[in-house]
Design a protein around this motif. Structure first.
Motif, mmCIF file in Angstrom:
data_model
loop_
_atom_site.group_PDB
_atom_site.id
_atom_site.type_symbol
_atom_site.label_atom_id
_atom_site.label_comp_id
_atom_site.label_asym_id
_atom_site.label_seq_id
_atom_site.Cartn_x
_atom_site.Cartn_y
_atom_site.Cartn_z
ATOM 1 N N ALA A 177 27.362 35.241 42.751
ATOM 2 C CA ALA A 177 28.261 34.570 44.143
ATOM 3 C C ALA A 177 29.133 33.670 42.617
ATOM 4 C CB ALA A 177 27.958 33.232 44.629
ATOM 5 N N GLU A 178 29.155 33.105 41.680
ATOM 6 C CA GLU A 178 29.835 33.174 40.787
ATOM 7 C C GLU A 178 31.191 34.854 40.267
ATOM 8 O OE1 GLU A 178 28.226 31.092 37.184
ATOM 9 O OE2 GLU A 178 27.772 29.594 38.714
ATOM 10 N N LEU A 179 30.542 35.387 39.832
ATOM 11 C CA LEU A 179 31.127 36.438 39.402
ATOM 12 C C LEU A 179 32.172 37.199 41.072
ATOM 13 C CD1 LEU A 179 28.335 38.348 37.482
ATOM 14 C CD2 LEU A 179 30.607 36.690 35.959
ATOM 15 N N ALA A 180 31.480 37.457 41.657
ATOM 16 C CA ALA A 180 31.939 37.917 42.902
ATOM 17 C C ALA A 180 33.499 36.631 43.424
ATOM 18 C CB ALA A 180 31.581 37.486 43.990
ATOM 19 N N LEU A 181 33.397 35.741 43.175
ATOM 20 C CA LEU A 181 34.997 34.517 44.043
ATOM 21 C C LEU A 181 36.113 35.103 42.591
ATOM 22 C CD1 LEU A 181 36.218 32.711 45.232
ATOM 23 C CD2 LEU A 181 34.831 30.633 42.407
ATOM 24 N N ALA A 182 35.143 35.621 41.174
ATOM 25 C CA ALA A 182 36.321 35.835 39.955
ATOM 26 C C ALA A 182 37.042 37.069 40.314
ATOM 27 C CB ALA A 182 35.388 34.887 38.624
ATOM 28 N N HIS A 183 36.233 37.674 40.278
ATOM 29 C CA HIS A 183 36.797 39.166 40.099
ATOM 30 C C HIS A 183 36.730 39.326 41.519
ATOM 31 C CE1 HIS A 183 35.753 39.471 36.383
ATOM 32 N NE2 HIS A 183 35.180 38.675 36.377
ATOM 33 N N LEU A 184 36.073 39.652 42.641
ATOM 34 C CA LEU A 184 36.356 40.201 43.841
ATOM 35 C C LEU A 184 37.746 39.517 44.724
ATOM 36 C CD1 LEU A 184 32.969 41.319 45.619
ATOM 37 C CD2 LEU A 184 34.244 42.472 44.120
ATOM 38 N N ASP A 185 37.683 38.279 44.729
ATOM 39 C CA ASP A 185 38.644 37.111 45.718
ATOM 40 C C ASP A 185 39.633 36.532 44.496
ATOM 41 O OD1 ASP A 185 36.902 37.123 47.634
ATOM 42 O OD2 ASP A 185 35.438 35.618 46.841
ATOM 43 N N GLU A 186 39.296 36.374 43.204
ATOM 44 C CA GLU A 186 40.593 35.809 42.466
ATOM 45 C C GLU A 186 40.987 36.554 41.674
ATOM 46 O OE1 GLU A 186 38.730 31.894 40.795
ATOM 47 O OE2 GLU A 186 38.890 31.247 41.984
ATOM 48 N N GLY A 187 39.963 37.815 41.343
ATOM 49 C CA GLY A 187 40.669 38.945 40.150
ATOM 50 C C GLY A 187 40.910 40.228 40.776
ATOM 51 N N PRO A 188 41.030 41.197 39.738
ATOM 52 C CA PRO A 188 40.769 42.787 40.703
ATOM 53 C C PRO A 188 40.418 43.006 42.108
ATOM 54 C CG PRO A 188 39.622 42.688 38.558
ATOM 55 C CD PRO A 188 39.610 41.026 39.175
ATOM 56 N N GLY A 189 40.175 42.621 42.475
ATOM 57 C CA GLY A 189 39.211 43.364 43.252
ATOM 58 C C GLY A 189 37.927 44.140 43.649
ATOM 59 N N TYR A 190 37.761 44.347 42.091
ATOM 60 C CA TYR A 190 36.386 44.661 41.946
ATOM 61 C C TYR A 190 35.657 44.283 41.072
ATOM 62 C CZ TYR A 190 39.393 47.194 38.324
ATOM 63 O OH TYR A 190 40.028 47.023 37.213
ATOM 64 N N LEU A 191 33.740 44.207 40.921
ATOM 65 C CA LEU A 191 32.887 43.605 40.206
ATOM 66 C C LEU A 191 32.136 44.882 39.099
ATOM 67 C CD1 LEU A 191 31.848 41.474 38.497
ATOM 68 C CD2 LEU A 191 30.165 40.720 40.278
ATOM 69 N N LEU A 192 32.313 45.621 38.035
ATOM 70 C CA LEU A 192 31.440 46.030 37.620
ATOM 71 C C LEU A 192 30.163 45.737 36.819
ATOM 72 C CD1 LEU A 192 31.117 49.184 36.727
ATOM 73 C CD2 LEU A 192 32.215 48.836 34.753
ATOM 74 N N LEU A 193 28.973 45.816 37.304
ATOM 75 C CA LEU A 193 27.586 45.459 36.535
ATOM 76 C C LEU A 193 27.023 46.280 35.571
ATOM 77 C CD1 LEU A 193 26.025 43.778 39.819
ATOM 78 C CD2 LEU A 193 27.943 42.667 37.737
ATOM 79 N N ASN A 194 26.138 46.093 34.946
ATOM 80 C CA ASN A 194 25.715 47.394 33.848
ATOM 81 C C ASN A 194 24.357 46.975 33.934
ATOM 82 O OD1 ASN A 194 28.118 48.655 32.788
ATOM 83 N ND2 ASN A 194 28.344 47.462 30.764
ATOM 84 N N GLY A 195 24.322 48.254 34.529
ATOM 85 C CA GLY A 195 22.426 47.711 34.820
ATOM 86 C C GLY A 195 21.853 49.193 34.173
ATOM 87 N N PRO A 196 20.645 49.098 33.977
ATOM 88 C CA PRO A 196 19.448 50.306 33.217
ATOM 89 C C PRO A 196 19.819 51.565 34.369
ATOM 90 C CG PRO A 196 18.372 48.572 34.069
ATOM 91 C CD PRO A 196 19.348 48.311 35.170
ATOM 92 N N PRO A 197 19.884 52.515 33.004
ATOM 93 C CA PRO A 197 19.259 53.613 34.495
ATOM 94 C C PRO A 197 18.381 54.043 34.309
ATOM 95 C CG PRO A 197 21.090 54.679 32.112
ATOM 96 C CD PRO A 197 20.119 53.004 32.045
#
Length: 269
Positions: free
Chosen positions: A25-45
């Motif tokens: 939720a914190e990352l979404a606020l920072a990147h989706l709402d207040e930032g560029p509008g997208y959030l990239l997560l690095n998960g494992p293949p």
């Protein structure tokens, strides 16, 4: 488009507890709402498509309620080339094709509620093409001629892309002003198909001119931010503040490009 490079966050499959929900939720606020509008997560293949499906559904549900993507209630859709062209038949969608361009928002053809954001998890990337293209709604409203903005605030018929639906179209504006500000509903081909139904009036010349002006802006590479997902990466995109598309892609002989998509109605608590 004003951009920033979001932090690529390492996300593990076991991160599904309440602290993980709060962190997302914190990352979404920072990147989706207040930032560029997208959030990239690095998960494992992940080792299998089924593992990837479980991971995508689990992480997506941390951000809000998952919305059905068709009349059958599908919560996760495989975005891959099914040998169709955009708008082909009564149910063919952009996600069924390998076409590029046609920048849009997700679910412009769906009845409310429509997703606040959506997620894509990359299972397999195409060896050529398939890059994401993003354009901000605020940039569209700033650069589009005022007469075109005014025309696009009028109502258009979007084809439902669902032969089982009671109503063949959804009537809504392309540009809508609500309590949260301006948002857009757009996929040009769905509008054109919607206005071909017998009970629907054809598009006016003024409407066509406004749509052409919008497409000219969206198709300009200088106005686009481009990203390329790699296997194991997952991106959340704000469906209210960004339009998106992709470059045309060519599949590898040993496996098709495969993205897993969820539509999310954000939790506001």
């Amino acid at each position: 488009m004003t951009t920033m490079t979001p932090t690529a966050v390492r996300w593990m499959t076991e991160a599904t507890d309440e602290p993980a929900r709060q962190r997302l939720a914190e990352l979404a606020l920072a990147h989706l709402d207040e930032g560029p509008g997208y959030l990239l997560l690095n998960g494992p293949p992940l080792n299998s498509t089924e593992d990837a499906r479980r991971f995508t559904l689990t992480i997506s549900s941390l951000l809000g309620d998952l919305l059905p993507q068709d009349g059958q209630g599908t919560l996760l859709r495989e975005v891959t080339d099914r040998g169709l062209r955009l708008g082909e038949g009564r149910a063919g969608r952009y996600s069924d094709s390998r076409q590029g361009g046609s920048l849009h928002t997700d679910a412009p053809h769906a009845p409310p509620p429509t997703p606040d954001c959506f997620a894509l998890y990359c299972v397999r990337q195409a060896p050529a093409g398939g890059d994401l293209c993003l354009v901000g709604v605020t940039d569209v409203l700033r650069l589009l001629p005022k007469w075109a903005v005014a025309e696009l605030r009028g109502e258009f018929h979007f084809d439902r892309r669902d032969p089982t639906a009671k109503d063949a179209t959804v009537l809504r504006p392309v540009i809508e002003t609500g309590p949260a500000g301006d948002r857009m509903y757009y996929l040009r081909e769905y509008i054109e198909i919607g206005h071909q139904h017998p009970h629907v009036p054809p598009l006016t010349e003024r409407q066509v001119d406004a749509l052409n002006a919008l497409d000219a802006l969206l198709d300009n590479p200088r106005r686009q931010t481009r990203l390329r997902l790699e296997p194991g990466q997952m991106i959340f995109i704000n469906n209210r503040t960004l339009l998106h598309g992709r470059t045309e892609f060519t599949d590898a002989p040993d496996g098709k490009r495969l993205m897993l998509r969820t539509w999310i109605l954000r939790s506001r608590t």
